[in-house]
Design a protein around this motif. Sequence first.
Motif, PDB file in Angstrom:
ATOM      1  N   THR A   1     -14.523 101.873 -12.290  1.00  0.00           N
ATOM      2  CA  THR A   1     -13.431 100.876 -12.244  1.00  0.00           C
ATOM      3  C   THR A   1     -12.356 101.383 -11.431  1.00  0.00           C
ATOM      4  O   THR A   1     -11.940 102.681 -11.594  1.00  0.00           O
ATOM      5  CB  THR A   1     -13.225 100.445 -13.593  1.00  0.00           C
ATOM      6  OG1 THR A   1     -12.196  99.250 -13.386  1.00  0.00           O
ATOM      7  CG2 THR A   1     -12.270 101.384 -14.273  1.00  0.00           C
ATOM      8  N   GLY A   2     -11.599 100.521 -10.469  1.00  0.00           N
ATOM      9  CA  GLY A   2     -10.467 100.802 -10.023  1.00  0.00           C
ATOM     10  C   GLY A   2      -9.341  99.824 -10.680  1.00  0.00           C
ATOM     11  O   GLY A   2      -9.296  99.386 -11.581  1.00  0.00           O
ATOM     12  N   GLN A   3      -8.211  99.881  -9.952  1.00  0.00           N
ATOM     13  CA  GLN A   3      -7.130  98.881 -10.493  1.00  0.00           C
ATOM     14  C   GLN A   3      -7.253  97.690 -10.393  1.00  0.00           C
ATOM     15  O   GLN A   3      -6.862  97.059 -11.695  1.00  0.00           O
ATOM     16  CB  GLN A   3      -5.771  99.369  -9.627  1.00  0.00           C
ATOM     17  CG  GLN A   3      -5.253 100.634  -9.974  1.00  0.00           C
ATOM     18  CD  GLN A   3      -4.641 100.846 -11.140  1.00  0.00           C
ATOM     19  OE1 GLN A   3      -4.199  99.958 -11.977  1.00  0.00           O
ATOM     20  NE2 GLN A   3      -4.766 101.948 -11.740  1.00  0.00           N
ATOM     21  N   GLY A   4      -8.010  97.082  -9.741  1.00  0.00           N
ATOM     22  CA  GLY A   4      -8.244  95.641  -9.595  1.00  0.00           C
ATOM     23  C   GLY A   4      -9.578  94.974 -10.113  1.00  0.00           C
ATOM     24  O   GLY A   4      -9.769  94.017 -10.170  1.00  0.00           O
ATOM     25  N   GLU A   5     -10.323  95.883 -10.759  1.00  0.00           N
ATOM     26  CA  GLU A   5     -11.680  95.672 -11.145  1.00  0.00           C
ATOM     27  C   GLU A   5     -11.716  96.499 -12.722  1.00  0.00           C
ATOM     28  O   GLU A   5     -11.731  97.569 -12.551  1.00  0.00           O
ATOM     29  CB  GLU A   5     -12.640  96.162 -10.164  1.00  0.00           C
ATOM     30  CG  GLU A   5     -12.619  95.063  -9.095  1.00  0.00           C
ATOM     31  CD  GLU A   5     -13.818  95.382  -7.946  1.00  0.00           C
ATOM     32  OE1 GLU A   5     -14.857  95.982  -8.364  1.00  0.00           O
ATOM     33  OE2 GLU A   5     -13.913  94.999  -6.824  1.00  0.00           O
ATOM     34  N   SER A   6     -12.446  95.787 -13.566  1.00  0.00           N
ATOM     35  CA  SER A   6     -12.658  96.119 -14.844  1.00  0.00           C
ATOM     36  C   SER A   6     -13.635  95.702 -15.634  1.00  0.00           C
ATOM     37  O   SER A   6     -13.481  94.935 -16.719  1.00  0.00           O
ATOM     38  CB  SER A   6     -11.137  96.617 -15.408  1.00  0.00           C
ATOM     39  OG  SER A   6     -10.600  95.427 -15.797  1.00  0.00           O
TER      40      SER A   6
ATOM     41  N   THR B   1     -15.829  95.017 -18.487  1.00  0.00           N
ATOM     42  CA  THR B   1     -15.628  95.739 -19.951  1.00  0.00           C
ATOM     43  C   THR B   1     -16.468  95.129 -21.040  1.00  0.00           C
ATOM     44  O   THR B   1     -16.844  94.005 -20.672  1.00  0.00           O
ATOM     45  CB  THR B   1     -14.195  95.579 -20.185  1.00  0.00           C
ATOM     46  OG1 THR B   1     -13.344  95.956 -19.371  1.00  0.00           O
ATOM     47  CG2 THR B   1     -13.769  96.217 -21.590  1.00  0.00           C
TER      48      THR B   1
END
Length: 86
Positions: free
Chosen positions: A12-17, A19
């Motif tokens: 995951t990066g800042q814009g995708e998560s 979960t």
Amino acid sequence: MALRFVGIDPSTGQGESPTVWVDEERAELVIQGWKPDAATRAECAAFEVPGHAVGIPEHEQVVRVPARMIATLREACDVAEAAELR
């Protein structure tokens, strides 16, 4: 509702998560994923399963989850299954 966090996309990066959580009271998975593109949604909506209406009901949604989350999904399934047996 008591959500138990199980895991997040390991890449995951800042814009995708994407979960995964488990609602332990209901023994259900709660999944955050990517919205499908129009072609994927249309293909899912057209899929026929005997005994079920064709389409995606208004109260349901299709999400995409990366294959790299398979281990996390398995863990979430185990947690949900244990909650159901309680």
